[in-house]
Design an enzyme around this catalytic site. Structure first.
Site, PDB file in Angstrom:
ATOM      1  N   ASP A  46       0.920  -1.175  -0.117  1.00 35.88           N
ATOM      2  CA  ASP A  46      -0.014   0.102  -0.198  1.00 35.88           C
ATOM      3  C   ASP A  46       0.960   1.073   0.095  1.00 35.88           C
ATOM      4  O   ASP A  46       1.511   1.619   0.988  1.00 35.88           O
ATOM      5  CB  ASP A  46      -0.839   0.107   1.150  1.00 35.88           C
ATOM      6  CG  ASP A  46      -1.941   1.109   1.098  1.00 35.88           C
ATOM      7  OD1 ASP A  46      -2.980   1.208   0.466  1.00 35.88           O
ATOM      8  OD2 ASP A  46      -1.639   2.227   1.758  1.00 35.88           O
ATOM      9  N   TYR A  51       3.606   9.850   0.400  1.00 35.03           N
ATOM     10  CA  TYR A  51       4.579   9.065   1.339  1.00 35.03           C
ATOM     11  C   TYR A  51       6.005   9.215   0.678  1.00 35.03           C
ATOM     12  O   TYR A  51       7.098   9.137   1.731  1.00 35.03           O
ATOM     13  CB  TYR A  51       4.373   7.506   1.080  1.00 35.03           C
ATOM     14  CG  TYR A  51       3.074   6.977   1.546  1.00 35.03           C
ATOM     15  CD1 TYR A  51       1.909   7.928   2.252  1.00 35.03           C
ATOM     16  CD2 TYR A  51       2.517   5.742   1.629  1.00 35.03           C
ATOM     17  CE1 TYR A  51       0.852   7.482   2.621  1.00 35.03           C
ATOM     18  CE2 TYR A  51       1.244   5.483   1.870  1.00 35.03           C
ATOM     19  CZ  TYR A  51       0.347   6.211   2.339  1.00 35.03           C
ATOM     20  OH  TYR A  51      -0.907   5.867   2.836  1.00 35.03           O
ATOM     21  N   LYS A  80      -1.926   6.184  -4.609  1.00 39.32           N
ATOM     22  CA  LYS A  80      -3.189   7.112  -4.226  1.00 39.32           C
ATOM     23  C   LYS A  80      -2.773   8.407  -5.210  1.00 39.32           C
ATOM     24  O   LYS A  80      -1.639   8.828  -5.313  1.00 39.32           O
ATOM     25  CB  LYS A  80      -3.499   7.238  -2.895  1.00 39.32           C
ATOM     26  CG  LYS A  80      -3.557   6.080  -2.236  1.00 39.32           C
ATOM     27  CD  LYS A  80      -3.471   6.183  -0.754  1.00 39.32           C
ATOM     28  CE  LYS A  80      -3.674   4.988  -0.023  1.00 39.32           C
ATOM     29  NZ  LYS A  80      -2.199   4.291   0.128  1.00 39.32           N
ATOM     30  N   HIS A 113      -6.810  10.163  -2.469  1.00 36.47           N
ATOM     31  CA  HIS A 113      -6.352  10.056  -1.095  1.00 36.47           C
ATOM     32  C   HIS A 113      -7.168  10.593  -0.161  1.00 36.47           C
ATOM     33  O   HIS A 113      -7.359  10.065   0.924  1.00 36.47           O
ATOM     34  CB  HIS A 113      -4.887  10.544  -1.159  1.00 36.47           C
ATOM     35  CG  HIS A 113      -4.169  10.086  -0.316  1.00 36.47           C
ATOM     36  ND1 HIS A 113      -2.531   9.819  -0.084  1.00 36.47           N
ATOM     37  CD2 HIS A 113      -4.289   9.606   1.015  1.00 36.47           C
ATOM     38  CE1 HIS A 113      -2.241   9.483   0.796  1.00 36.47           C
ATOM     39  NE2 HIS A 113      -3.111   9.187   1.735  1.00 36.47           N
TER      40      HIS A 113
END
Length: 328
Positions: A46, A51, A80, A113
């Site tokens: 994921d 990130y 995302k 997201h």
């Protein structure tokens, strides 16, 4: 190596019910974490643009495939769409950047997201762009964009049409937004990803998705532990310290974390606990040789206090000088 069961997603997908959550795993160690997770039996990764580690995640995937630990087809890779790329003109380019970083030709799942549209930040200016529009401002703030969720979803659907995404979904939506999405979706969302743990069970939302054949993935399945290092939770808020959880763990000969993670998958959700420690990877996946009783499930669910740790209505004002609630 652990064999992790899957759950149906969409018309033809099978998503492993345990994935490796890649949020907050440092760029210096995330490639190794991906390789070790795949070696341990994980097939669900994921990821997200925000990130900031997708290039390194891609390196881990490449290494795992080269070592013969898996094939690309064995993996379920999620990423995302970030808030600054909601405009239809930017959705495909955001997807292309993620695929380039991950070294992949397609994603198994691409998700919106947050239901938050922010003004576009060019890749050459900053990538990932994060939350504030211009960090150099005297008072850096978020800059909302006038883009509807419907327009964004229409662009997401083109990713399925072109084969860049096998499935599409959304994160951090509530029941009302999900109902609205289903009214206009040509391609329905395959997955909803939400914060969910024993302090935030979100029973009505989970039940609604089950009735609509929408899979649910729970992020932060251990609750406060995901937020201690960010100063968004305190150790005393850990569900692992609850006497009822400790008692169940002692009776079953399991750790409190395994009890909570088992509760998550036994509810019918997939879960994406984050760790970069090989021993914890194995512990988090060792959930399928025991079950919780109905009484155990009720005891853990009874800890619900509707406590949300990841709430833009709180952290955006504290961190980004912008009050931006999305939940009631």
């Amino acid at each position: 190596m652990t064999t992790i069961p899957t759950q149906p997603v969409g018309a033809d997908g099978q998503m492993p019910v345990i994935g490796l959550g890649l949020w907050k795993i440092d760029k210096d160690v995330v490639a190794d974490a991906v390789v070790e997770a795949i070696r341990a039996g994980y097939r669900h990764l994921d990821s997200a643009c925000d990130y900031g580690n997708e290039k390194q995640v891609g390196e881990g995937i490449r290494r795992a495939i080269e070592e013969g630990l898996c094939t690309r087809e064995d993996l379920w890779v999620t990423s995302k769409l970030w808030n600054t790329y909601h405009h239809p003109d930017h959705v495909v380019m955001a997807m292309d950047q993620t695929l380039d970083d991950l070294g992949l030709d397609y994603l198994d799942l691409y998700m919106v997201h947050f239901p938050i549209a922010l003004e576009f930040v060019p890749f050459e200016t900053r990538y990932p762009p994060e939350w504030v529009h211009d960090p150099s401002d005297e008072l850096p703030m978020m800059k909302p964009a006038a883009v509807s969720l419907q327009d964004t979803w229409r662009a997401m659907e083109t990713l399925v049409d072109s084969g860049l995404a096998r499935h599409i979904g959304v994160c951090n939506y509530g029941v009302s937004l999900m109902r609205d999405l289903l009214n206009y979706a040509r391609i329905e969302p395959a997955v909803l990803q939400i914060e969910s743990h024993p302090y935030l069970t979100q029973d009505k939302l989970v039940r609604f998705c089950a009735e609509q054949d929408i899979a649910v993935t729970a992020f932060s399945p251990l609750g406060a532990l995901s937020y201690l290092e960010l100063g968004m939770a305190e150790e005393s808020q850990s569900v692992l310290q609850q006497p009822s959880v400790i008692a169940i763990a002692e009776r079953l000969g399991r750790t409190p974390a395994q009890v909570i993670l088992r509760w998550g998958v036994q509810r019918g959700n997939s879960i994406i606990p984050k760790t970069s420690r090989p021993e914890r990877l194995l512990e988090n996946a060792a959930l399928f040789d025991f079950e919780l009783t109905d009484e155990d499930m009720a005891a853990v669910s009874g800890l619900n206090r509707n406590q949300r740790f990841n709430d833009p209505g709180v952290f955006t004002e504290l961190a980004f000088n912008t009050f931006f609630p999305i939940y009631e």
